[in-house]
Design a protein around this motif. Structure first.
Motif, mmCIF file in Angstrom:
data_model
loop_
_atom_site.group_PDB
_atom_site.id
_atom_site.type_symbol
_atom_site.label_atom_id
_atom_site.label_comp_id
_atom_site.label_asym_id
_atom_site.label_seq_id
_atom_site.Cartn_x
_atom_site.Cartn_y
_atom_site.Cartn_z
ATOM 1 N N GLY A 24 31.890 -11.084 -1.537
ATOM 2 C CA GLY A 24 31.029 -11.382 -2.674
ATOM 3 C C GLY A 24 30.268 -10.146 -3.114
ATOM 4 N N LEU A 25 29.726 -9.383 -2.152
ATOM 5 C CA LEU A 25 28.999 -8.167 -2.486
ATOM 6 C C LEU A 25 29.931 -7.111 -3.078
ATOM 7 C CD1 LEU A 25 26.334 -6.631 -2.437
ATOM 8 C CD2 LEU A 25 26.814 -5.957 -0.065
ATOM 9 N N ARG A 26 31.126 -7.002 -2.521
ATOM 10 C CA ARG A 26 32.084 -6.017 -3.051
ATOM 11 C C ARG A 26 32.449 -6.341 -4.504
ATOM 12 N NH1 ARG A 26 36.575 -5.109 1.793
ATOM 13 N NH2 ARG A 26 35.083 -4.447 3.414
ATOM 14 N N LEU A 27 32.774 -7.592 -4.759
ATOM 15 C CA LEU A 27 33.152 -7.976 -6.119
ATOM 16 C C LEU A 27 32.012 -7.723 -7.098
ATOM 17 C CD1 LEU A 27 35.091 -11.275 -5.319
ATOM 18 C CD2 LEU A 27 36.076 -9.124 -6.157
ATOM 19 N N LEU A 28 30.760 -7.964 -6.641
ATOM 20 C CA LEU A 28 29.621 -7.732 -7.523
ATOM 21 C C LEU A 28 29.483 -6.252 -7.859
ATOM 22 C CD1 LEU A 28 27.044 -8.678 -8.950
ATOM 23 C CD2 LEU A 28 25.847 -8.446 -6.755
ATOM 24 N N VAL A 29 29.578 -5.389 -6.869
ATOM 25 C CA VAL A 29 29.420 -3.950 -7.108
ATOM 26 C C VAL A 29 30.560 -3.423 -7.982
ATOM 27 C CG1 VAL A 29 29.363 -1.684 -6.005
ATOM 28 C CG2 VAL A 29 28.106 -3.598 -5.004
ATOM 29 N N TYR A 30 31.787 -3.832 -7.688
ATOM 30 C CA TYR A 30 32.910 -3.369 -8.500
ATOM 31 C C TYR A 30 32.756 -3.837 -9.948
ATOM 32 C CZ TYR A 30 35.784 -1.361 -4.778
ATOM 33 O OH TYR A 30 36.274 -0.554 -3.782
ATOM 34 N N ALA A 31 32.255 -5.020 -10.156
ATOM 35 C CA ALA A 31 32.046 -5.503 -11.518
ATOM 36 C C ALA A 31 30.963 -4.688 -12.222
ATOM 37 C CB ALA A 31 31.665 -6.990 -11.492
ATOM 38 N N LEU A 32 29.910 -4.306 -11.488
ATOM 39 C CA LEU A 32 28.831 -3.531 -12.096
ATOM 40 C C LEU A 32 29.289 -2.137 -12.513
ATOM 41 C CD1 LEU A 32 25.799 -4.538 -9.812
ATOM 42 C CD2 LEU A 32 26.222 -5.245 -12.166
#
Length: 355
Positions: free
Chosen positions: A96-104
């Motif tokens: 979840g954290l990885r997907l959030l950072v990559y999206a940002l």
């Protein structure tokens, strides 16, 4: 008691950060060798896992605490449910954290399919979960052992205090009865002198009662009790028969020791040794502070000893009481010797000095 006490929170976060940096540095080398172009990615991969693992480790520790003392089958059943939950939460938090950072940062990120993730990450999570359980069990056992040790030490201290109080209670009656016997021997010969001795005894008993309430006092305060007693004995036997010498420096007088510690041995020196000599008897008290230890000596020397009146090698009830009090208060840190010293007897003590 909280799972992670306040004083350990910052060190715990620092430990997680250090572990994350070490893993990220190792992953960065492999990332560059594989042709990676974004050096921050290995740090994201590792640090996306570290916070979730850090929180879950505390949860495992709390769970192990709740399972202490539970039947083994119940513990195994709880762990069978907790392990999948541990892995699921770790995977959800990490990706979840990885997907959030990559999206940002607007970078495409495609993790492996869910079945492959569950197998790959689940295997590692199982090893991690078991490791955390073993570590937590050791921590809980160490805390329980420390608590038992503290409780045992508290019980020992309370027992020692009770024993010291019992031994101290024996001092006053022993001293009082002997002194009253001494006074009774002169009351029919010299009423005024007996009355004076009784007044001195009353003053001394008031001081000893106050000292007993303190349980502990300085050597100077202890000598302030011994000196009136010796003055009382000089009035009883006469200054020509009993000579008193007290030599204690200021450093020694500041050391603390159990209240009424010296009264019984000084009384023994007077009661037994004046009776064993026909002539003059010198009772001396010496105290010195050397290398942090208080060295005390009580001696008596007479001019003409009576051969048939051999001294008690154990020093009588008063000195047996003294030995027990020193053992209860100081244990092996105190030393005591009693025996012949020239034409008389000497008692030597060595105690830790607490000022």
């Amino acid at each position: 008691m909280p799972i992670l006490p306040r004083r350990w929170r910052l060190p715990y976060v620092a430990l997680l950060a250090v572990v994350g940096l070490l893993l990220s540095t190792s992953a960065l080398q492999a990332y560059r060798l594989s042709g990676g172009t974004r050096p921050w990615e290995p740090f994201l991969w590792e640090f996306s896992s570290i916070p979730a693992i850090g929180m879950l480790a505390l949860g495992v520790h709390a769970l192990m605490g709740r399972l202490r003392g539970q039947p083994r089958p119940r513990q195994l059943a709880v762990h069978a449910l907790a392990l999948p939950a541990f892995s699921g939460l770790h995977i959800a938090g990490m990706f979840g954290l990885r997907l959030l950072v990559y999206a940002l940062v607007d970078v495409s990120y495609r993790p492996d399919p869910l079945p492959a993730l569950l197998v790959f990450e689940g295997g590692k999570d199982a090893v991690t979960y078991i490791s955390f359980c073993l570590i937590s069990r050791g921590v809980w056992m160490a805390q329980a052992a420390a608590a038992r040790a503290q409780e045992l030490e508290r019980a020992r201290r309370e027992l020692a205090e009770v024993r010291l109080a019992r031994l101290a209670d024996q001092v006053q009656p022993h001293f009082l009865f002997n002194t009253l016997n001494l006074i009774s021997s002169v009351m029919y010969e010299d009423v005024a002198r007996a009355d004076r001795l009784l007044c001195q005894l009353a003053d001394l008993l008031r001081q000893t009662l106050a000292a007993q309430q303190r349980a502990e006092q300085t050597l100077g305060e202890e000598l302030a009790l011994v000196e009136p007693f010796l003055a009382l004995m000089q009035a009883r036997f006469g200054p020509e028969r009993l000579v008193v010498q007290i030599d204690a420096d200021a450093a020694a007088r500041a050391c603390r020791l159990p209240a009424l510690l010296l009264l019984a041995p000084v009384e023994n020196a007077v009661k037994h040794d004046v009776a064993r000599h026909r002539g003059r008897v010198t009772v001396g008290i010496a105290a010195r502070l050397q290398a942090g230890r208080l060295r005390l000596g009580i001696s008596n020397h007479g001019d003409t000893p009576v051969p048939e009146a051999a001294p008690d090698p154990e020093g009588g009830l008063g000195l047996r009481n003294l030995r027990e009090r020193l053992q209860a208060r100081y244990g092996d840190a105190a030393r005591i010797e009693f025996g012949p010293d020239g034409a008389g007897m000497a008692l030597r003590m060595e105690l830790p000095c607490a000022s």
